[in-house]
Design an enzyme around this catalytic site. Structure first.
Site, PDB file in Angstrom:
ATOM      1  N   ASP A 106       0.685  -1.262  -0.018  1.00  0.00           N
ATOM      2  CA  ASP A 106       0.154   0.006   0.076  1.00  0.00           C
ATOM      3  C   ASP A 106       1.099   1.112  -0.098  1.00  0.00           C
ATOM      4  O   ASP A 106       0.325   2.227  -0.730  1.00  0.00           O
ATOM      5  CB  ASP A 106      -1.013  -0.045   1.204  1.00  0.00           C
ATOM      6  CG  ASP A 106      -0.342   0.088   2.442  1.00  0.00           C
ATOM      7  OD1 ASP A 106       0.675  -0.453   2.628  1.00  0.00           O
ATOM      8  OD2 ASP A 106      -1.071   0.316   3.603  1.00  0.00           O
ATOM      9  N   SER A 151       2.627  -8.243  -2.042  1.00  0.00           N
ATOM     10  CA  SER A 151       2.947  -8.337  -0.512  1.00  0.00           C
ATOM     11  C   SER A 151       2.456  -9.610   0.262  1.00  0.00           C
ATOM     12  O   SER A 151       1.461 -10.219  -0.255  1.00  0.00           O
ATOM     13  CB  SER A 151       2.027  -7.222   0.148  1.00  0.00           C
ATOM     14  OG  SER A 151       2.123  -7.355   1.535  1.00  0.00           O
ATOM     15  N   ASP A 153       1.405 -10.217   2.937  1.00  0.00           N
ATOM     16  CA  ASP A 153       0.545  -9.447   4.065  1.00  0.00           C
ATOM     17  C   ASP A 153      -0.927  -9.783   4.026  1.00  0.00           C
ATOM     18  O   ASP A 153      -1.662 -10.195   4.903  1.00  0.00           O
ATOM     19  CB  ASP A 153       0.997  -8.253   4.697  1.00  0.00           C
ATOM     20  CG  ASP A 153       2.355  -8.081   5.101  1.00  0.00           C
ATOM     21  OD1 ASP A 153       2.986  -9.106   5.556  1.00  0.00           O
ATOM     22  OD2 ASP A 153       2.723  -6.804   5.357  1.00  0.00           O
ATOM     23  N   GLU A 251       2.767 -11.172  14.207  1.00  0.00           N
ATOM     24  CA  GLU A 251       3.823 -10.451  14.771  1.00  0.00           C
ATOM     25  C   GLU A 251       3.142  -8.982  15.223  1.00  0.00           C
ATOM     26  O   GLU A 251       3.646  -8.276  15.965  1.00  0.00           O
ATOM     27  CB  GLU A 251       4.865 -10.119  13.440  1.00  0.00           C
ATOM     28  CG  GLU A 251       4.319  -9.402  12.314  1.00  0.00           C
ATOM     29  CD  GLU A 251       5.432  -9.051  11.441  1.00  0.00           C
ATOM     30  OE1 GLU A 251       6.583  -9.028  11.790  1.00  0.00           O
ATOM     31  OE2 GLU A 251       5.135  -8.433  10.199  1.00  0.00           O
ATOM     32  N   HIS A 285      11.980 -13.703   7.654  1.00  0.00           N
ATOM     33  CA  HIS A 285      12.138 -13.827   5.991  1.00  0.00           C
ATOM     34  C   HIS A 285      11.967 -14.948   5.381  1.00  0.00           C
ATOM     35  O   HIS A 285      12.019 -14.890   3.967  1.00  0.00           O
ATOM     36  CB  HIS A 285      13.329 -12.846   5.707  1.00  0.00           C
ATOM     37  CG  HIS A 285      13.103 -11.481   6.200  1.00  0.00           C
ATOM     38  ND1 HIS A 285      13.356 -11.042   7.476  1.00  0.00           N
ATOM     39  CD2 HIS A 285      12.688 -10.339   5.583  1.00  0.00           C
ATOM     40  CE1 HIS A 285      13.038  -9.745   7.386  1.00  0.00           C
ATOM     41  NE2 HIS A 285      12.693  -9.354   6.185  1.00  0.00           N
TER      42      HIS A 285
HETATM   43  O1  F6P Z   1       5.294  -6.282   4.584  1.00  0.00           O
HETATM   44  C1  F6P Z   1       5.898  -7.458   4.148  1.00  0.00           C
HETATM   45  C2  F6P Z   1       6.622  -7.911   5.308  1.00  0.00           C
HETATM   46  O2  F6P Z   1       7.470  -8.976   5.333  1.00  0.00           O
HETATM   47  C3  F6P Z   1       5.978  -8.056   6.727  1.00  0.00           C
HETATM   48  O3  F6P Z   1       5.212  -8.992   6.850  1.00  0.00           O
HETATM   49  C4  F6P Z   1       7.051  -7.602   7.750  1.00  0.00           C
HETATM   50  O4  F6P Z   1       6.366  -6.769   8.869  1.00  0.00           O
HETATM   51  C5  F6P Z   1       8.128  -6.752   7.136  1.00  0.00           C
HETATM   52  O5  F6P Z   1       7.642  -6.976   5.506  1.00  0.00           O
HETATM   53  C6  F6P Z   1       9.583  -7.036   7.076  1.00  0.00           C
HETATM   54  O6  F6P Z   1      10.183  -5.838   6.425  1.00  0.00           O
HETATM   55  P1  F6P Z   1      11.753  -5.850   6.298  1.00  0.00           P
HETATM   56  O7  F6P Z   1      12.010  -6.831   5.046  1.00  0.00           O
HETATM   57  O8  F6P Z   1      12.015  -4.466   5.807  1.00  0.00           O
HETATM   58  O9  F6P Z   1      12.381  -6.154   7.503  1.00  0.00           O
END
Ligand code: F6P
Length: 367
Positions: A106, A151, A153, A251, A285
């Site tokens: 978004d 995404s 999410d 989370e 990740h």
């Molecule tokens: O928006 C995708 C996401 O993987 C979320 O689930 C998580 O909170 C965030 O990105 C992690 O971000 P980064 O890759 O910057 O650590």
């Protein structure tokens, strides 16, 4: 002929390559020139060969089955500044590109729509400063924008699924299955923390598909005293001969006062109240990695093709458009409506108005 630039922005997600491939190939097939922008908006800001590369059919060979994004992604600070957007506009105008497809979350899609709103002003300023000529500006009087939601999410209003969510869910389920065997061997409890930012979709679905004993998600903060209810439930299952317990924590999980519920806290509760040997696994990740699932490849391909069709069919300026999937149909929705609705969900959550957030989310996963 028309020209289009495509970029991936924000967190990567599995299936972005499938979208990219469809966009490049359908564009070429229909006679459009197509540019891949590298490292998200940064490539637009920087321009040059490294930032923006004209694509051929083979530029997107051998990427369909790979996770991540072949053209790089970033959360770009320069693009948040006006000077960054001026440079981005100039790099598009210099190549006579009047169409942009953004694949991102978004935040990235909001950025695209702000860019479009400013377009006329940016061109005027560039002309005034003699960074572009009047002829160049005349060729790009408007910028048509289409957004695809990439995404893991699944947190965007206007689409039932976002690109990457299904693959991330597969990763989580694989992890739950792995934990199940070691947990059962030791008669242990496991707390599994999954991603999703402020959206509980991944946690909720993983709990159902992975036979979790309890799940904590941001949209549905548990009633005070939930710790006892959870432990009672776990104890009952142990009494029935279960050799393991799994609790999934999103989370972004919070309590009714919007205070985060951490995996460490859940572990402590289980240890003190039940005396279970308990371990925490934070998947992190890993969830964003690995091969895209068949579903993600398919929706991404269909959405990418739909984006190209929107731009091809446009006979003039069109409002920023988002491509989503609703009930297995690929559809076009006004981008700003989706961005606005998503913002309202997040606002309602911050205000602890969880009922409203649930209603606004639009996705059926809480029902
Ligand atoms: O928006 C995708 C996401 O993987 C979320 O689930 C998580 O909170 C965030 O990105 C992690 O971000 P980064 O890759 O910057 O650590």
């Amino acid at each position: 002929g028309k020209s289009v630039a495509v970029l991936t922005s924000g967190g990567d997600s599995q299936g972005m390559n499938s979208a990219l491939r469809a966009i490049v190939r359908l564009s070429l097939h229909r006679g459009m020139r197509v540019y891949a922008v590298h490292e998200g908006y940064q490539g637009l800001v920087d321009g040059g060969e490294k930032g923006m590369e004209e694509c051929s059919w083979n530029s997107v060979s051998n990427i369909l089955h790979k996770g991540g994004t072949a053209i790089g992604t970033a959360r770009c600070r320069d693009f948040r500044e006006r000077e960054g957007r001026l440079r981005a506009a100039s790099n598009l105008v210099k190549r006579s590109i009047g169409n942009l497809v953004v694949i991102g979350g978004d935040g990235s899609l909001t950025g695209a729509s702000v860019f479009k709103e400013e377009w006329m002003g940016l061109l005027a300023e560039l002309q005034q400063e003699q960074r572009i000529t009047a002829e160049e500006a005349a060729k790009c009087r408007f910028l048509n924008i289409v957004g695809l939601v990439g995404s893991i999410d699944n947190d965007m209003c206007g689409t039932d699924m976002t690109i990457g969510t299904d693959s991330a869910l597969h990763r989580i389920i694989e992890a739950v299955d792995c934990l199940t065997s070691t947990a059962a061997s030791h008669q242990r409890s496991f707390v599994l923390e999954v991603m999703g930012r402020h959206c509980g979709y991944l946690a909720q679905m993983a709990a159902i598909a992975g036979r979790a004993d309890w799940v904590l998600i941001p949209e549905k903060p548990p009633e005070p005293g939930w710790e006892d209810v959870m432990c009672q439930k776990m104890q009952t299952c142990c009494g029935l001969g279960e050799r393991l317990s799994i609790v999934i924590v999103s989370e972004g999980a919070v309590d009714k006062e919007n205070k985060p519920i951490t995996s460490q806290y859940v572990k402590k509760v289980i240890e003190t109240k039940l005396g279970h040997d308990t371990r925490i696994t934070v998947l992190g990740h890993v969830q964003r990695g690995g091969k895209p699932s068949a579903y993600d490849r398919l929706i991404a391909c269909r959405m990418g093709a739909a984006a190209v069709l929107v731009l091809l069919q446009a006979t003039g300026e069109i409002p920023p458009t988002m491509i989503g999937v609703q009930g297995n149909y690929i559809c076009r929705i006004p981008l700003m409506e989706c961005v606005e609705a998503t913002r309202n969900v997040n606002r309602a959550m911050q205000e602890c108005n969880f009922k409203r957030a649930q209603a606004l989310r639009g996705s059926s996963f809480l029902r």
